[in-house]
Design a protein around this motif. Structure first.
Motif, PDB file in Angstrom:
ATOM      1  N   TYR A 241       0.603  -1.073   0.061  1.00 52.29           N
ATOM      2  CA  TYR A 241       0.192  -0.048  -0.063  1.00 52.29           C
ATOM      3  C   TYR A 241       0.888   1.022  -0.199  1.00 52.29           C
ATOM      4  CZ  TYR A 241      -3.243  -3.903   1.940  1.00 52.29           C
ATOM      5  OH  TYR A 241      -3.621  -4.367   2.252  1.00 52.29           O
ATOM      6  N   SER A 244      -0.956   4.888  -0.036  1.00 57.79           N
ATOM      7  CA  SER A 244      -1.745   4.651   0.749  1.00 57.79           C
ATOM      8  C   SER A 244      -0.324   4.812   2.172  1.00 57.79           C
ATOM      9  CB  SER A 244      -2.253   3.794   1.076  1.00 57.79           C
ATOM     10  OG  SER A 244      -3.572   3.505   0.426  1.00 57.79           O
ATOM     11  N   GLU A 276      -6.138   2.594   2.836  1.00 59.16           N
ATOM     12  CA  GLU A 276      -6.441   1.964   1.287  1.00 59.16           C
ATOM     13  C   GLU A 276      -8.012   1.257   1.393  1.00 59.16           C
ATOM     14  OE1 GLU A 276      -4.427  -0.480  -1.973  1.00 59.16           O
ATOM     15  OE2 GLU A 276      -4.557   0.870  -0.361  1.00 59.16           O
TER      16      GLU A 276
END
Length: 282
Positions: A241, A244, A276
Protein backbone atom coordinates in the motif's frame (compact mmCIF):
# COMPACT_ATOMS: atom_id res chain seq x y z
CA UNK A 1 -33.30 6.83 44.11
CA UNK A 2 -35.01 9.06 46.68
CA UNK A 3 -33.20 10.94 49.41
CA UNK A 4 -34.39 12.21 52.79
CA UNK A 5 -33.17 15.58 54.04
CA UNK A 6 -31.02 15.33 57.15
CA UNK A 7 -31.86 18.90 58.12
CA UNK A 8 -34.27 21.61 57.13
CA UNK A 9 -33.58 23.58 53.97
CA UNK A 10 -34.40 27.22 53.29
CA UNK A 11 -35.63 28.03 49.79
CA UNK A 12 -33.63 30.73 48.00
CA UNK A 13 -35.23 30.47 44.56
CA UNK A 14 -37.96 28.45 42.85
CA UNK A 15 -36.86 27.72 39.28
CA UNK A 16 -39.96 25.69 38.44
CA UNK A 17 -42.26 23.11 40.00
CA UNK A 18 -39.46 20.55 40.06
CA UNK A 19 -36.26 22.48 40.79
CA UNK A 20 -35.26 24.58 43.79
CA UNK A 21 -32.20 26.46 44.96
CA UNK A 22 -31.89 26.05 48.72
CA UNK A 23 -29.48 26.62 51.58
CA UNK A 24 -28.56 24.34 54.44
CA UNK A 25 -26.18 25.71 57.05
CA UNK A 26 -24.83 28.33 54.61
CA UNK A 27 -24.33 25.72 51.89
CA UNK A 28 -26.32 26.10 48.66
CA UNK A 29 -27.70 23.12 46.79
CA UNK A 30 -29.92 22.48 43.80
CA UNK A 31 -32.76 20.07 44.49
CA UNK A 32 -34.76 18.11 41.93
CA UNK A 33 -38.03 16.32 42.59
CA UNK A 34 -41.41 16.07 40.88
CA UNK A 35 -43.64 18.82 42.24
CA UNK A 36 -41.02 19.84 44.78
CA UNK A 37 -41.38 23.56 44.00
CA UNK A 38 -45.15 23.68 43.60
CA UNK A 39 -46.59 26.46 45.74
CA UNK A 40 -43.20 27.22 47.28
CA UNK A 41 -41.69 30.69 47.73
CA UNK A 42 -38.48 32.38 48.78
CA UNK A 43 -37.80 31.86 52.48
CA UNK A 44 -40.03 28.79 52.87
CA UNK A 45 -38.64 25.92 54.94
CA UNK A 46 -38.57 22.36 53.65
CA UNK A 47 -39.15 19.69 56.25
CA UNK A 48 -36.45 17.11 56.85
CA UNK A 49 -39.06 14.50 55.89
CA UNK A 50 -39.42 15.86 52.35
CA UNK A 51 -38.44 13.33 49.69
CA UNK A 52 -36.47 14.39 46.61
CA UNK A 53 -34.90 12.64 43.65
CA UNK A 54 -31.52 14.36 43.37
CA UNK A 55 -29.30 16.80 45.24
CA UNK A 56 -26.71 18.76 43.26
CA UNK A 57 -23.99 20.63 45.17
CA UNK A 58 -21.74 23.46 44.01
CA UNK A 59 -18.71 23.01 46.24
CA UNK A 60 -16.13 24.77 44.07
CA UNK A 61 -16.08 28.49 44.89
CA UNK A 62 -15.63 29.55 41.27
CA UNK A 63 -18.52 27.38 40.13
CA UNK A 64 -20.64 28.68 43.00
CA UNK A 65 -20.05 32.33 42.10
CA UNK A 66 -20.52 31.69 38.37
CA UNK A 67 -23.81 29.96 39.01
CA UNK A 68 -24.99 32.81 41.23
CA UNK A 69 -24.16 35.24 38.43
CA UNK A 70 -25.96 33.01 35.91
CA UNK A 71 -29.09 33.08 38.06
CA UNK A 72 -29.20 36.87 37.72
CA UNK A 73 -29.01 36.83 33.90
CA UNK A 74 -30.93 33.72 32.80
CA UNK A 75 -34.68 33.21 33.11
CA UNK A 76 -35.67 31.05 36.09
CA UNK A 77 -37.79 28.71 33.98
CA UNK A 78 -34.89 28.08 31.60
CA UNK A 79 -32.51 27.34 34.46
CA UNK A 80 -35.09 24.94 35.85
CA UNK A 81 -35.42 23.23 32.49
CA UNK A 82 -31.64 22.94 32.16
CA UNK A 83 -31.48 21.39 35.63
CA UNK A 84 -34.11 18.86 34.59
CA UNK A 85 -31.94 18.05 31.58
CA UNK A 86 -28.88 17.64 33.80
CA UNK A 87 -30.87 15.32 36.07
CA UNK A 88 -31.88 13.29 33.00
CA UNK A 89 -28.26 13.07 31.86
CA UNK A 90 -27.07 11.92 35.29
CA UNK A 91 -29.86 9.36 35.49
CA UNK A 92 -29.22 8.01 31.97
CA UNK A 93 -25.51 7.59 32.70
CA UNK A 94 -26.14 6.43 36.27
CA UNK A 95 -23.27 8.55 37.49
CA UNK A 96 -22.55 11.91 39.07
CA UNK A 97 -21.41 14.70 36.77
CA UNK A 98 -18.81 17.37 37.26
CA UNK A 99 -20.59 20.29 38.93
CA UNK A 100 -19.35 22.70 36.27
CA UNK A 101 -22.06 21.41 33.92
CA UNK A 102 -24.62 23.45 35.88
CA UNK A 103 -22.92 26.58 34.59
CA UNK A 104 -21.47 25.55 31.21
CA UNK A 105 -24.50 23.72 29.82
CA UNK A 106 -27.03 26.28 31.06
CA UNK A 107 -24.98 29.18 29.75
CA UNK A 108 -24.54 27.43 26.40
CA UNK A 109 -28.24 26.66 26.00
CA UNK A 110 -29.20 30.22 26.97
CA UNK A 111 -26.80 31.60 24.35
CA UNK A 112 -28.07 29.17 21.71
CA UNK A 113 -31.67 30.22 22.30
CA UNK A 114 -30.64 33.86 21.99
CA UNK A 115 -28.98 33.14 18.64
CA UNK A 116 -32.05 31.25 17.40
CA UNK A 117 -34.27 34.23 18.27
CA UNK A 118 -31.93 36.42 16.24
CA UNK A 119 -32.14 33.93 13.33
CA UNK A 120 -28.40 33.31 13.50
CA UNK A 121 -27.24 30.17 11.69
CA UNK A 122 -25.83 27.49 14.00
CA UNK A 123 -23.22 25.35 12.25
CA UNK A 124 -21.32 22.47 13.83
CA UNK A 125 -18.54 21.26 11.51
CA UNK A 126 -17.70 18.38 13.86
CA UNK A 127 -21.17 16.87 14.20
CA UNK A 128 -20.38 13.56 12.49
CA UNK A 129 -17.07 13.17 14.30
CA UNK A 130 -18.70 13.91 17.63
CA UNK A 131 -21.44 11.35 17.05
CA UNK A 132 -18.88 8.75 16.02
CA UNK A 133 -16.56 9.33 18.96
CA UNK A 134 -19.14 9.72 21.71
CA UNK A 135 -22.16 7.62 20.75
CA UNK A 136 -23.60 7.27 24.27
CA UNK A 137 -23.36 10.97 25.03
CA UNK A 138 -24.76 11.80 21.58
CA UNK A 139 -27.89 9.72 22.16
CA UNK A 140 -28.46 11.44 25.50
CA UNK A 141 -27.90 14.84 23.89
CA UNK A 142 -30.70 13.99 21.44
CA UNK A 143 -33.02 13.53 24.41
CA UNK A 144 -31.87 16.85 25.85
CA UNK A 145 -32.66 18.65 22.59
CA UNK A 146 -36.04 16.91 22.45
CA UNK A 147 -36.82 18.17 25.95
CA UNK A 148 -35.92 21.72 24.92
CA UNK A 149 -37.99 21.56 21.74
CA UNK A 150 -41.03 20.15 23.50
CA UNK A 151 -40.93 22.56 26.43
CA UNK A 152 -40.08 25.68 24.43
CA UNK A 153 -42.04 24.77 21.29
CA UNK A 154 -39.11 25.47 18.98
CA UNK A 155 -36.99 23.61 16.42
CA UNK A 156 -33.31 23.26 17.27
CA UNK A 157 -30.70 22.51 14.54
CA UNK A 158 -29.01 19.10 14.64
CA UNK A 159 -25.65 20.75 15.17
CA UNK A 160 -26.73 21.63 18.69
CA UNK A 161 -26.86 17.92 19.53
CA UNK A 162 -23.13 17.78 18.91
CA UNK A 163 -22.39 20.76 21.14
CA UNK A 164 -24.46 19.35 24.01
CA UNK A 165 -22.69 16.01 23.48
CA UNK A 166 -19.37 17.70 24.20
CA UNK A 167 -20.73 19.26 27.39
CA UNK A 168 -21.92 15.84 28.55
CA UNK A 169 -18.60 14.24 27.70
CA UNK A 170 -16.78 17.03 29.51
CA UNK A 171 -18.95 16.57 32.62
CA UNK A 172 -17.99 12.89 32.68
CA UNK A 173 -14.29 13.74 32.49
CA UNK A 174 -13.72 16.14 35.36
CA UNK A 175 -15.00 19.10 33.38
CA UNK A 176 -12.27 18.91 30.74
CA UNK A 177 -13.24 19.75 27.16
CA UNK A 178 -10.03 20.81 25.46
CA UNK A 179 -8.95 17.34 24.31
CA UNK A 180 -12.47 16.62 23.11
CA UNK A 181 -12.38 19.66 20.84
CA UNK A 182 -8.88 18.72 19.71
CA UNK A 183 -10.05 15.23 18.75
CA UNK A 184 -12.93 16.64 16.70
CA UNK A 185 -10.79 19.32 15.02
CA UNK A 186 -8.00 16.93 14.11
CA UNK A 187 -10.38 14.25 12.91
CA UNK A 188 -12.14 16.73 10.63
CA UNK A 189 -8.85 18.08 9.29
CA UNK A 190 -7.53 14.57 8.62
CA UNK A 191 -10.67 13.51 6.76
CA UNK A 192 -10.46 16.63 4.59
CA UNK A 193 -6.79 15.89 3.86
CA UNK A 194 -7.57 12.33 2.79
CA UNK A 195 -10.57 13.36 0.67
CA UNK A 196 -8.61 16.10 -1.09
CA UNK A 197 -5.61 13.85 -1.71
CA UNK A 198 -7.68 10.96 -3.08
CA UNK A 199 -10.29 13.15 -4.76
CA UNK A 200 -13.16 11.25 -3.16
CA UNK A 201 -15.92 11.78 -0.60
CA UNK A 202 -15.80 9.48 2.40
CA UNK A 203 -19.12 8.02 3.51
CA UNK A 204 -19.43 9.32 7.08
CA UNK A 205 -22.09 6.72 7.78
CA UNK A 206 -19.89 3.77 6.86
CA UNK A 207 -18.27 1.31 9.25
CA UNK A 208 -14.86 2.13 7.71
CA UNK A 209 -15.32 5.79 8.65
CA UNK A 210 -16.40 4.91 12.21
CA UNK A 211 -13.41 2.62 12.67
CA UNK A 212 -11.00 5.22 11.32
CA UNK A 213 -12.30 8.05 13.50
CA UNK A 214 -12.12 5.75 16.53
CA UNK A 215 -8.56 4.82 15.60
CA UNK A 216 -7.56 8.48 15.30
CA UNK A 217 -9.12 9.23 18.67
CA UNK A 218 -7.07 6.55 20.40
CA UNK A 219 -3.99 7.38 18.36
CA UNK A 220 -4.12 10.91 19.78
CA UNK A 221 -4.46 9.51 23.29
CA UNK A 222 -1.54 7.13 22.70
CA UNK A 223 0.63 10.00 21.49
CA UNK A 224 -0.30 12.25 24.40
CA UNK A 225 0.23 9.47 26.95
CA UNK A 226 3.37 8.15 25.22
CA UNK A 227 1.97 4.62 24.90
CA UNK A 228 2.88 3.54 21.34
CA UNK A 229 1.52 0.43 19.67
CA UNK A 230 3.46 -2.17 17.69
CA UNK A 231 2.85 -3.09 14.06
CA UNK A 232 4.77 -6.12 12.85
CA UNK A 233 3.61 -5.65 9.25
CA UNK A 234 5.19 -2.26 8.53
CA UNK A 235 7.38 -3.53 5.68
CA UNK A 236 4.50 -5.44 4.07
CA UNK A 237 2.17 -2.42 4.29
CA UNK A 238 4.82 -0.10 2.85
CA UNK A 239 5.23 -2.40 -0.14
CA UNK A 240 1.60 -3.36 -0.83
CA UNK A 241 0.00 0.00 0.00
CA UNK A 242 2.80 2.39 -0.94
CA UNK A 243 0.52 5.25 -2.03
CA UNK A 244 -1.68 4.90 1.04
CA UNK A 245 1.41 4.78 3.23
CA UNK A 246 2.67 8.03 1.70
CA UNK A 247 -0.66 9.68 2.42
CA UNK A 248 -0.65 8.21 5.94
CA UNK A 249 2.70 9.93 6.49
CA UNK A 250 1.05 13.25 5.60
CA UNK A 251 -1.73 12.48 8.07
CA UNK A 252 0.80 11.72 10.78
CA UNK A 253 2.76 14.88 9.95
CA UNK A 254 -0.46 16.80 10.61
CA UNK A 255 -0.90 14.97 13.93
CA UNK A 256 2.71 15.62 14.88
CA UNK A 257 2.41 19.30 14.04
CA UNK A 258 -0.81 19.83 15.98
CA UNK A 259 0.25 17.81 19.03
CA UNK A 260 3.93 18.78 18.94
CA UNK A 261 4.82 15.10 19.30
CA UNK A 262 6.62 12.49 17.22
CA UNK A 263 4.56 9.80 15.48
CA UNK A 264 6.14 6.35 15.10
CA UNK A 265 6.09 4.32 11.88
CA UNK A 266 3.85 1.73 13.53
CA UNK A 267 1.06 4.31 13.74
CA UNK A 268 1.64 5.41 10.14
CA UNK A 269 1.23 1.83 8.94
CA UNK A 270 -2.09 1.34 10.74
CA UNK A 271 -3.46 4.57 9.26
CA UNK A 272 -2.29 3.46 5.80
CA UNK A 273 -4.47 0.34 6.08
CA UNK A 274 -7.51 2.50 6.89
CA UNK A 275 -6.77 4.78 3.93
CA UNK A 276 -6.51 1.78 1.63
CA UNK A 277 -10.01 0.71 2.72
CA UNK A 278 -11.35 4.18 1.87
CA UNK A 279 -9.87 3.87 -1.63
CA UNK A 280 -11.58 0.57 -2.34
CA UNK A 281 -14.88 1.68 -0.85
CA UNK A 282 -15.18 4.67 -3.19
Amino acid sequence: MNFLFKADYTIQKVFNNNVLLVTQKNSEKILFGKGLGFGKHFGDILSSKTEIDKIFSLDDKTNYHNFKELVTTVDNELIGLCEEIIFMISKELNEDLNEKIHISLTDHIAFTLKRLKQNDEIINPFLVETETLYKREFEIAKKAVSMLEKKLNIIIPDGEIGFITLHIHSARNNGKLSNTIKYAFLSNSIIELIEDSLDLEIDTGSIDYARFITHIRFAIERLINNTPIRNELIDVIKKQYSDSYTLAQKVCNLLASELQLNVMEDEVAYIAVHIEKFKHAS
